[in-house]
Design an enzyme around this catalytic site. Structure first.
Site, PDB file in Angstrom:
ATOM      1  N   LYS A  38       0.668  -1.185   0.190  1.00 58.85           N
ATOM      2  CA  LYS A  38       0.106  -0.073   0.050  1.00 58.85           C
ATOM      3  C   LYS A  38       0.866   1.146  -0.160  1.00 58.85           C
ATOM      4  O   LYS A  38       0.432   2.347  -0.586  1.00 58.85           O
ATOM      5  CB  LYS A  38      -0.947  -0.016   1.462  1.00 58.85           C
ATOM      6  CG  LYS A  38      -2.178  -0.128   1.000  1.00 58.85           C
ATOM      7  CD  LYS A  38      -3.191  -0.089   2.392  1.00 58.85           C
ATOM      8  CE  LYS A  38      -2.578  -0.661   3.312  1.00 58.85           C
ATOM      9  NZ  LYS A  38      -2.862  -1.135   4.508  1.00 58.85           N
ATOM     10  N   CYS A  67      26.000   5.577  11.916  1.00 59.40           N
ATOM     11  CA  CYS A  67      25.605   5.676  13.226  1.00 59.40           C
ATOM     12  C   CYS A  67      26.355   4.702  14.133  1.00 59.40           C
ATOM     13  O   CYS A  67      27.410   4.937  14.343  1.00 59.40           O
ATOM     14  CB  CYS A  67      24.160   5.627  13.304  1.00 59.40           C
ATOM     15  SG  CYS A  67      23.375   6.620  14.660  1.00 59.40           S
ATOM     16  N   LEU A  68      25.712   3.744  14.594  1.00 65.05           N
ATOM     17  CA  LEU A  68      26.316   2.799  15.340  1.00 65.05           C
ATOM     18  C   LEU A  68      27.501   2.230  14.653  1.00 65.05           C
ATOM     19  O   LEU A  68      28.681   2.099  15.405  1.00 65.05           O
ATOM     20  CB  LEU A  68      25.369   1.659  15.748  1.00 65.05           C
ATOM     21  CG  LEU A  68      25.953   0.615  16.601  1.00 65.05           C
ATOM     22  CD1 LEU A  68      26.438   1.045  18.178  1.00 65.05           C
ATOM     23  CD2 LEU A  68      25.229  -0.666  16.836  1.00 65.05           C
ATOM     24  N   HIS A 126      22.147   9.562   9.574  1.00 61.73           N
ATOM     25  CA  HIS A 126      21.588   8.469   8.610  1.00 61.73           C
ATOM     26  C   HIS A 126      21.519   9.197   7.253  1.00 61.73           C
ATOM     27  O   HIS A 126      20.358   9.657   7.259  1.00 61.73           O
ATOM     28  CB  HIS A 126      20.325   8.023   9.134  1.00 61.73           C
ATOM     29  CG  HIS A 126      20.363   7.071  10.490  1.00 61.73           C
ATOM     30  ND1 HIS A 126      20.754   5.795  10.270  1.00 61.73           N
ATOM     31  CD2 HIS A 126      20.211   7.551  11.880  1.00 61.73           C
ATOM     32  CE1 HIS A 126      20.684   5.408  11.466  1.00 61.73           C
ATOM     33  NE2 HIS A 126      20.546   6.522  12.487  1.00 61.73           N
ATOM     34  N   GLU A 160      20.897   7.752   4.674  1.00 60.62           N
ATOM     35  CA  GLU A 160      20.066   6.853   3.747  1.00 60.62           C
ATOM     36  C   GLU A 160      18.664   7.558   3.797  1.00 60.62           C
ATOM     37  O   GLU A 160      18.047   7.152   2.752  1.00 60.62           O
ATOM     38  CB  GLU A 160      19.970   5.365   4.089  1.00 60.62           C
ATOM     39  CG  GLU A 160      19.463   5.313   5.605  1.00 60.62           C
ATOM     40  CD  GLU A 160      20.438   5.320   6.672  1.00 60.62           C
ATOM     41  OE1 GLU A 160      21.492   6.026   6.803  1.00 60.62           O
ATOM     42  OE2 GLU A 160      20.172   4.834   7.677  1.00 60.62           O
TER      43      GLU A 160
HETATM   44  N1  GLN Z   1      22.752   2.717  19.685  1.00 59.34           N
HETATM   45  C1  GLN Z   1      23.544   4.011  19.336  1.00 59.34           C
HETATM   46  C2  GLN Z   1      23.318   5.323  19.877  1.00 59.34           C
HETATM   47  O1  GLN Z   1      22.134   5.324  20.619  1.00 59.34           O
HETATM   48  C3  GLN Z   1      23.559   4.140  17.678  1.00 59.34           C
HETATM   49  C4  GLN Z   1      22.146   4.442  17.125  1.00 59.34           C
HETATM   50  C5  GLN Z   1      21.869   4.295  15.903  1.00 59.34           C
HETATM   51  O2  GLN Z   1      22.599   3.554  15.134  1.00 59.34           O
HETATM   52  N2  GLN Z   1      20.795   4.710  15.133  1.00 59.34           N
HETATM   53  O3  GLN Z   1      23.917   6.231  19.993  1.00 59.34           O
END
Ligand code: GLN
Length: 556
Positions: free
Chosen positions: A24, A387-388, A524, A526
């Site tokens: 959807k 990020c992580l 991020h 993306e």
């Molecule tokens: N766990 C990590 C933090 O809170 C990274 C979070 C993530 O990758 N969106 O900073």
């Protein structure tokens, strides 16, 4: 609400029947793309029937990715489709859940807004839903596309369906359109397409007072005229309002198929809007490129949620976009981080052209991710940490290059002697123009750094070249940050801070010298990539991966 309400904006309501996962969100996004191609201005709303106030607290295994908007709302992944397929910009008011609606109604009740009344689903909850929908209207929006999550027949979605039913009464026939997405299976043994599930689903909708105007029929082949005729007759819709929603390899082909089936023509006819013919050249070009790549690259995604494709929806798309921008097909190899060991790493990653460690929460799979990062660093394979992934990249470097072996993030080891990644007490949010403070009483911080933040780029760095500008803005969703105390030591050893907040307090991007492409970003990227405009970092990462592939081939 009165029947006479005059609005410029017209509404399309999309419901789904028979079963879930029929697409959807993609159907809504593709419809938006077609209307934009006709010169109309569109927006979207996703209504989710669950009780969570937003999907921020939900496990990606169950619900897929949490999509983050510019204003920092944690939303349903369908908003990602909406932004990728159109120029509409989404924020908190483009996604409501039952939880968010009820929360607002209950808050009002406590404040005495309904004083004296009995607060009920109809009219209080339905009115609240209607006001969220009508909030989308404005002189800048020609058509608002409202997608109701769930499947018709579910108890949960009833208040939403009742609200959209009432809106036709409130706004009139030419201002509202009901589109129902259903399923037409092909039964191999009988050699036949079956219309019964569609008939039942429409019957279910009619029982709650909604007669669909258009049916999108998800199927594996184009529906022949006699099947369309049968569906039209039994479901009480025009024959040219029965549209094939055929399975596709490339999701960016959906707008083209819908157009070929006459969907946009029928929508503007029923809503009585005059527009030009759509210009679909952008979509044709994307599909042409997708289907005729000059070569391919293989990217390993080493993560925790690799078993559910939807968990990394935007990431997968952004990598595909990076491929389109380089005339390459991107093959994704999902590697479950907790299964990666020193024994199997060579075999798992030997043939890949790039490695990516995406965002994530929690300690599971961390060791496998460190292994993958080290492998990419020492073998000079293009590596992208998001990020992580960026945080772990910094920790891996500290442990294995600086030899501070106990270095960690305080997310995983509260007592580490080297808290390379840590929780900040407060930081400046230029978007809001204020200091954000972490709630010390909460274990997890109570606040994440969410939404768009500006970042200065270091001139001459790889990312500066990739972006082609000095300052960027990207979206965030995390709690922990790079600890500036360690910046000097890391930079001396070759890991440079190349992107930082304008006040120089928040490290946003790190890049390794002496490596073809070893880049980590705290944000991020993306979320901002589009098929027609790949995100610069994904475009450059895929370019680097292809360079690496060519060298690898030469070596062998
Ligand atoms: N766990 C990590 C933090 O809170 C990274 C979070 C993530 O990758 N969106 O900073």
């Amino acid at each position: 609400m009165k029947r006479s309400k005059k609005l410029h904006t017209k509404f399309i309501f999309i419901t789904g029947g028979v079963l879930s996962s029929l697409g959807k969100g993609l159907a809504a996004a593709s419809m938006g793309a077609l209307l934009e191609a006709r010169g109309l201005r569109v927006t979207f709303l996703k209504l989710d029937p669950y009780i969570n106030v937003d999907p921020g607290t939900m496990n990606p295994f169950q619900h897929g990715e949490v999509y983050v908007t510019e204003d920092g709302a944690e939303t349903d992944l369908d908003l990602g489709h909406y932004e990728r397929f159109t120029s509409a910009s989404m924020n908190a008011k483009n996604n409501y859940t039952s939880g968010k609606i009820y929360y607002s109604v209950i808050t009002k009740e406590r404040k005495g807004v309904y004083l004296g009344g009995t607060v009920q689903i109809i009219p209080h909850v339905t009115d609240e839903i209607k006001s969220c929908i009508l909030d989308l209207a404005g002189p800048q929006i020609d058509v608002a596309i409202v997608e109701v999550g769930g499947t018709v027949g579910d108890i949960e979605s009833l208040p939403f369906l009742e609200a959209i039913r009432q809106l036709r009464y409130d706004l009139g026939r030419e201002n509202t359109l009901y589109i129902h997405l259903t399923f037409v299976p092909y039964i191999k043994t009988a050699g036949e397409l079956k219309t019964k599930p569609t008939q039942h689903s429409v019957k279910e909708l009619r029982a709650i007072g909604i007669q669909p105007d258009i049916l999108l029929c998800r199927t594996d082949r184009f529906l022949p005229p006699e099947i369309k005729k049968k569906i039209a007759l039994f479901c009480n819709v025009d024959e040219d309002a029965v549209i094939t929603a055929k399975d596709v390899d490339c999701i960016y082909e959906i707008p083209l198929i819908f157009h070929q089936e006459g969907l946009d023509e029928k929508i503007v006819e029923l809503l009585n809007i005059w527009t030009r013919e759509p210009d679909l050249s952008v979509w044709q070009e994307i599909v042409r490129k997708y289907k005729n790549p000059k070569d391919n690259v293989t990217i390993a995604i080493v993560g925790k949620y690799v078993n559910l494709k939807d968990s990394y929806k935007s990431l997968n798309e952004a990598l595909t976009h990076g491929g389109l921008a380089n005339d390459l097909r991107v093959d994704l190899k999902f590697v479950s981080a907790d299964e990666l060991t020193p024994e199997n790493i060579e075999e798992t990653l030997r043939e890949v052209d790039g490695i990516l460690v995406p965002g994530g929460f929690g300690i599971r799979g961390i060791e496998g991710k460190f292994l993958a990062i080290k492998y990419a660093r020492t073998h000079k394979i293009p590596f992208f940490g998001i990020c992580l992934g960026m945080q772990l990249m910094v920790i891996e470097f500290t442990r294995n290059v600086l030899k501070w072996e106990e270095a960690h993030s305080t997310e995983f080891d509260k007592n580490t002697p080297y808290p390379i990644i840590y929780l900040m007490k407060e930081w400046y949010n230029p978007r809001k123009g204020c200091i954000e403070k972490r709630d010390e009483t909460c274990d997890l911080g109570g606040t994440m750094r969410l939404g768009s933040y500006p970042c200065k780029l270091l001139r001459g760095s790889k990312v500066w070249k990739a972006y082609g500008c000095d300052e960027i803005s990207e979206r965030h969703r995390h709690r922990y940050e790079f600890n500036l105390v360690y910046r000097e030591a890391l930079e001396k050893a070759g890991l440079k801070v190349v992107g930082i907040s304008p006040d120089e307090k928040l490290v946003e991007i790190v890049e390794l010298e002496d490596h073809p492409w070893f880049i980590g970003v705290q944000f991020h990227p993306e979320f901002k990539s589009k098929p027609s405009a790949a995100h610069p970092l994904f475009k450059d990462f895929i370019r680097a991966a292809y360079e690496y592939k060519k060298q690898r081939k030469e070596r062998n």
